[in-house]
Design an enzyme around this catalytic site. Structure first.
Site, PDB file in Angstrom:
ATOM      1  N   ASN A  88       0.872  -1.176   0.000  1.00 38.47           N
ATOM      2  CA  ASN A  88       0.000   0.000   0.000  1.00 38.47           C
ATOM      3  C   ASN A  88       0.907   1.222   0.000  1.00 38.47           C
ATOM      4  OD1 ASN A  88      -1.754   2.082   0.513  1.00 38.47           O
ATOM      5  ND2 ASN A  88      -2.376   1.380   2.554  1.00 38.47           N
ATOM      6  N   TRP A  89       0.986   1.860  -1.147  1.00 38.39           N
ATOM      7  CA  TRP A  89       1.936   2.979  -1.282  1.00 38.39           C
ATOM      8  C   TRP A  89       1.410   4.261  -0.640  1.00 38.39           C
ATOM      9  CZ3 TRP A  89       3.914   2.512  -7.075  1.00 38.39           C
ATOM     10  CH2 TRP A  89       4.540   1.259  -7.230  1.00 38.39           C
ATOM     11  N   LYS A  90       0.166   4.264  -0.245  1.00 37.70           N
ATOM     12  CA  LYS A  90      -0.471   5.443   0.384  1.00 37.70           C
ATOM     13  C   LYS A  90      -0.268   6.680  -0.504  1.00 37.70           C
ATOM     14  CE  LYS A  90      -0.143   3.200   4.826  1.00 37.70           C
ATOM     15  NZ  LYS A  90      -0.058   3.301   6.278  1.00 37.70           N
TER      16      LYS A  90
ATOM     17  N   GLY B  53       2.786   2.279  10.881  1.00 35.27           N
ATOM     18  CA  GLY B  53       3.758   3.363  10.770  1.00 35.27           C
ATOM     19  C   GLY B  53       4.523   3.657  12.051  1.00 35.27           C
TER      20      GLY B  53
ATOM     21  N   GLU C  47      -6.760   4.740   8.088  1.00 38.20           N
ATOM     22  CA  GLU C  47      -6.571   6.164   7.755  1.00 38.20           C
ATOM     23  C   GLU C  47      -7.836   6.733   7.116  1.00 38.20           C
ATOM     24  OE1 GLU C  47      -2.910   5.524   5.629  1.00 38.20           O
ATOM     25  OE2 GLU C  47      -1.958   4.977   7.532  1.00 38.20           O
TER      26      GLU C  47
ATOM     27  N   GLU D  56      -5.171  -4.848  10.676  1.00 48.34           N
ATOM     28  CA  GLU D  56      -4.127  -3.841  10.857  1.00 48.34           C
ATOM     29  C   GLU D  56      -4.372  -3.100  12.166  1.00 48.34           C
ATOM     30  OE1 GLU D  56      -2.253  -2.683   6.802  1.00 48.34           O
ATOM     31  OE2 GLU D  56      -3.895  -1.311   7.202  1.00 48.34           O
TER      32      GLU D  56
ATOM     33  N   HIS E 227      -9.472   1.293   5.158  1.00 47.20           N
ATOM     34  CA  HIS E 227      -8.188   1.439   5.864  1.00 47.20           C
ATOM     35  C   HIS E 227      -8.386   2.358   7.071  1.00 47.20           C
ATOM     36  CE1 HIS E 227      -4.043   2.537   6.693  1.00 47.20           C
ATOM     37  NE2 HIS E 227      -3.695   1.450   6.032  1.00 47.20           N
TER      38      HIS E 227
ATOM     39  N   GLY F 155       2.954  -1.148   4.290  1.00 49.35           N
ATOM     40  CA  GLY F 155       2.972   0.278   3.989  1.00 49.35           C
ATOM     41  C   GLY F 155       4.386   0.738   3.680  1.00 49.35           C
ATOM     42  N   GLY F 156       5.029   1.359   4.652  1.00 46.73           N
ATOM     43  CA  GLY F 156       6.352   1.973   4.466  1.00 46.73           C
ATOM     44  C   GLY F 156       7.363   1.094   3.741  1.00 46.73           C
TER      45      GLY F 156
ATOM     46  N   SER G  75       3.587  -2.141  10.260  1.00 43.39           N
ATOM     47  CA  SER G  75       5.041  -2.216  10.441  1.00 43.39           C
ATOM     48  C   SER G  75       5.643  -3.565  10.041  1.00 43.39           C
ATOM     49  CB  SER G  75       5.420  -1.859  11.885  1.00 43.39           C
ATOM     50  OG  SER G  75       5.084  -0.516  12.162  1.00 43.39           O
TER      51      SER G  75
HETATM   52  P1  13P Z   1       3.188   0.420   7.687  1.00 34.61           P
HETATM   53  O1  13P Z   1       3.688  -0.863   7.064  1.00 34.61           O
HETATM   54  O2  13P Z   1       3.914   1.634   7.206  1.00 34.61           O
HETATM   55  O3  13P Z   1       3.094   0.314   9.172  1.00 34.61           O
HETATM   56  O4  13P Z   1       1.680   0.621   7.144  1.00 34.61           O
HETATM   57  C1  13P Z   1       0.786  -0.424   7.261  1.00 34.61           C
HETATM   58  C2  13P Z   1      -0.430  -0.082   6.509  1.00 34.61           C
HETATM   59  O5  13P Z   1      -1.176   0.802   6.879  1.00 34.61           O
HETATM   60  C3  13P Z   1      -0.702  -0.839   5.267  1.00 34.61           C
HETATM   61  O6  13P Z   1      -1.986  -0.592   4.798  1.00 34.61           O
END
Ligand code: 13P
Length: 248
Positions: free
Chosen positions: A9-11, A171, A97, A165, A95, A232-233, A211
Site C-alpha cells: 500500500n503505497w499510500k 507506521g 486512515e 491492521e 483502511h 505500507g512503508g 510495520s
Molecule cells: P506500515 O507498514 O507503514 O506500518 O503501514 C501499514 C499499513 O497501513 C498498510 O496498509
C-alpha cells in the site's frame, strides 16, 4: 489451500515517474511463484501507468480506495468501473486512515465492499483496534464488530480478503507479535465461519498489516491463520519489499 497475498500500500506517495521506478525496482528483484500473489496499490494518478508496466508480469494492481456509486455527480470520487478499467484486481477498503482521517464509518465501508464485489474485483477489508481499545481489553470485540459490519448483507465469497491492521502498529515500527496476530486472525476466521461455513472461512485470506518489515515477515507468515501481509512503508523500498515477497 490459500494462496498467500503480499500487498504493498503505497499510500500518498509517488509521482508517476517515481511509481514506475519503484515498480521496475520490484519487478527486477522478485521471481513470482505459484504459492503467492503479489500486489501493488499505487495512488490513483499512477494506476494507469503502473498497470501498463505490469502487463504480463504476473504482479497485480490494486487501488487504495473507491467510491460506492458506479457513476454520477460525485466530484473528486473514483468509481469501481474506473479502477477495473485501468487493470485493478483488488481495492483496499476501510483502511484505518480512511476511517480516522476521512471519517468513513462501517456503513460506508460496507457499501464500498459491495461495490467492489459487484464490479468483479476483490475487496481488501481493513479492520483493527486502536491502542486505547486494546488496553481496555476491547481489541477482539472491536475487530469482530468491524468485520460483521463490513460484511453485512453480503453473500459469502472467497473473493473477499481481510487485513487485520492494529492501528497502533501502523507506521510506528511496532509490529504485533506473531501470537497477537494469530489470535486475532483466528477470531476473524471464526466470524467468517458464521458468515458462511467453516469451509468458506478456510478459503478466505487474512492479511496482517502494521510495520511489516523484512525481518518480521517470516515469523508472521509462519502463523497458521496469517495468509499474507499488507505492507505500507516497507513497500516503498524495492529491496525490502522484494525480501518481504520472498518470505520463507
Ligand atoms: P506500515 O507498514 O507503514 O506500518 O503501514 C501499514 C499499513 O497501513 C498498510 O496498509
Amino acid at each position: 489451500m490459500r494462496t498467500a497475498l503480499i500487498a504493498g500500500n503505497w499510500k500518498m506517495h509517488t509521482t508517476v515517474s517515481e511509481a514506475l521506478t519503484l515498480v521496475d525496482g520490484v519487478l527486477g528483484r522478485i521471481t513470482l511463484s505459484d504459492d503467492r500473489e503479489v500486489l501493488v496499490c499505487p495512488p490513483f494518478t499512477a494506476l494507469h501507468a503502473v498497470g501498463e508496466r505490469l502487463r504480463g508480469s504476473g504482479l497485480m494492481l490494486g487501488a487504495q480506495d473507491v467510491h460506492h456509486e458506479a457513476k454520477g455527480a460525485y466530484t473528486g470520487a473514483i468509481a469501481p468501473g474506473m479502477l477495473r478499467d485501468v487493470g485493478c484486481r483488488y481495492v483496499i477498503v476501510g483502511h484505518s486512515e480512511r476511517r480516522q482521517i476521512f471519517g468513513e464509518d462501517d456503513a460506508a465501508i460496507n457499501r464500498k465492499v459491495r461495490a467492489v464485489l459487484a464490479a468483479g474485483m476483490r475487496p481488501i477489508l481493513c479492520v483493527g483496534e486502536t491502542i486505547t481499545q486494546r488496553e481496555a481489553g476491547d481489541a477482539a470485540s472491536v475487530v469482530v464488530g468491524q468485520v460483521r459490519a463490513g460484511l453485512a448483507d453480503i453473500a459469502t465469497t472467497d473473493a473477499l480478503v481481510i487485513a487485520y491492521e492494529p492501528v497502533w502498529a501502523i507506521g510506528t515500527g511496532v509490529t504485533a507479535t506473531p501470537s497477537d496476530a494469530q489470535q486475532m486472525h483466528a477470531a476473524i476466521r471464526a466470524v467468517l465461519a458464521e458468515w458462511g461455513t467453516a469451509g468458506d472461512a478456510a478459503r478466505i485470506r487474512l492479511l496482517y498489516g502494521g510495520s511489516v518489515k523484512p525481518d518480521t515477515i517470516d515469523e508472521l507468515m509462519a502463523c497458521p491463520d496469517v495468509d499474507g501481509a499488507l505492507v505500507g512503508g516497507a513497500s516503498l523500498q524495492p529491496e525490502g519489499f522484494a525480501r518481504i515477497v520472498q518470505y520463507r
